[in-house]
Design a protein around this motif. Structure first.
Motif, PDB file in Angstrom:
ATOM      1  N   VAL A  71      47.314   6.283  40.681  1.00 61.02           N
ATOM      2  CA  VAL A  71      46.794   6.748  39.390  1.00 61.02           C
ATOM      3  C   VAL A  71      45.272   6.598  39.348  1.00 61.02           C
ATOM      4  O   VAL A  71      44.548   7.494  38.878  1.00 61.02           O
ATOM      5  N   LEU A  72      44.760   5.476  39.834  1.00 62.38           N
ATOM      6  CA  LEU A  72      43.309   5.269  39.856  1.00 62.38           C
ATOM      7  C   LEU A  72      42.619   6.296  40.751  1.00 62.38           C
ATOM      8  O   LEU A  72      41.527   6.778  40.425  1.00 62.38           O
ATOM      9  N   ALA A  73      43.273   6.649  41.877  1.00 68.47           N
ATOM     10  CA  ALA A  73      42.701   7.667  42.763  1.00 68.47           C
ATOM     11  C   ALA A  73      42.630   9.020  42.063  1.00 68.47           C
ATOM     12  O   ALA A  73      41.655   9.760  42.216  1.00 68.47           O
ATOM     13  N   LEU A  74      43.669   9.341  41.271  1.00 66.87           N
ATOM     14  CA  LEU A  74      43.662  10.604  40.538  1.00 66.87           C
ATOM     15  C   LEU A  74      42.564  10.611  39.475  1.00 66.87           C
ATOM     16  O   LEU A  74      41.843  11.598  39.320  1.00 66.87           O
ATOM     17  N   VAL A  75      42.418   9.507  38.738  1.00 67.30           N
ATOM     18  CA  VAL A  75      41.374   9.405  37.713  1.00 67.30           C
ATOM     19  C   VAL A  75      39.999   9.553  38.345  1.00 67.30           C
ATOM     20  O   VAL A  75      39.115  10.255  37.827  1.00 67.30           O
ATOM     21  N   GLN A  76      39.813   8.896  39.493  1.00 69.39           N
ATOM     22  CA  GLN A  76      38.536   9.008  40.201  1.00 69.39           C
ATOM     23  C   GLN A  76      38.284  10.439  40.640  1.00 69.39           C
ATOM     24  O   GLN A  76      37.160  10.953  40.530  1.00 69.39           O
TER      25      GLN A  76
END
Length: 269
Positions: free
Chosen positions: A31-36
């Motif tokens: 999820v953090l990779a997608l937000v980034q």
């Protein structure tokens, strides 16, 4: 069902620890990779995600590191099975991870590949066309003898990890906490979607749908073996067949990543 408060607290702690060691950790990074990725100037369609990245530039060390990574990634699966084990009751039999009905399980697995795999491929192609799904670098196929065996092991590891933990383990523990079947199915499907969020918007919905179908099948059949077989076959197609399809039909799936690829969305292992 767990009625004493201390048993419920113990179950929640157990679930949290297993998820922190396995799919939960990867889901958070995903999820953090997608937000980034959404915060970058490039659109998702111009970015890439590597499913089986090389671990080291030197061939011997790359193979060794990848094999060790596969070996140690089986530890959370072993932990989940160990925690499901009860005196006189095999955890493998409880969740249907055995070879008693392998012919039937294999047939059901192939049916699930047709039901889930083909629409998933269409969803990926549609997401690429809309620019909401990243270019997936499934695997750098090369002529080395170890490439395909490692990819097959990686596919088996993915099938065991997701189906044993998302389905076999979580279904048992959440039922003990008093959750209803559809609450469990939808919740674990949502977690499965989060787990693949680094691939973009389309795969979130695709894997959520896969989680709903697999959860319903497990509720009906009481066995994870067909799900493991189906998941492994789908990943074999993705890891081995996908690069070949890209080479044959680059206009449909997009070109293979160049030596200087776009920023990767792969979550931390």
């Amino acid at each position: 069902m767990a009625s004493p408060q201390v048993d419920r607290a113990r179950l929640w702690w157990e679930i949290a620890i297993v998820l922190a060691l396995s799919v939960g950790r990867s889901a958070l990074y995903s999820v953090l990779a997608l937000v980034q990725a959404l915060g970058r100037e490039q659109s998702l369609g111009d970015q890439s995600a590597s499913l089986n990245p090389a671990a080291n530039a030197q061939a011997f060390w790359d193979v060794l590191y990848q094999f060790l990574a596969l070996f140690f990634s089986l530890a959370p699966i072993a932990l989940a099975i160990y925690l499901l084990w009860e005196p006189g009751v095999s955890a493998f039999r409880r969740i249907g991870l055995d070879f008693r009905r392998f012919g039937r399980d294999a047939g059901l697995g192939v049916v699930l590949v047709a039901v889930i795999g083909i629409p998933g491929l269409a969803l990926y192609a549609g997401g690429r066309a809309l620019g909401i799904t990243v270019q997936v670098d499934a695997a750098p196929l090369d002529p080395s003898w170890w490439t395909v065996p490692l990819l097959l092991l990686s596919a088996l590891r993915a099938g065991l990890t997701e189906e044993v933990i998302f389905i076999g383990y979580l279904f048992d523990r959440l039922r003990r906490l008093g959750w209803g079947w559809w609450t469990i199915i939808l919740s674990t499907a949502a977690l499965r979607g989060m787990y693949h969020a680094y691939q973009g918007i389309g795969p979130i919905f695709g894997n959520f749908a896969m989680g709903v179908v697999f959860g319903w099948c497990y509720r009906r059949w009481g066995r994870v073996m067909p799900l493991v077989i189906a998941h492994t076959l789908i990943d074999i197609i993705a890891f081995v067949g996908y690069p070949l399809a890209v080479a044959l039909w680059p206009g449909l799936f997009g070109p293979l990543p160049s030596p200087s690829p776009s920023p990767s969305l792969s979550p931390s292992p």
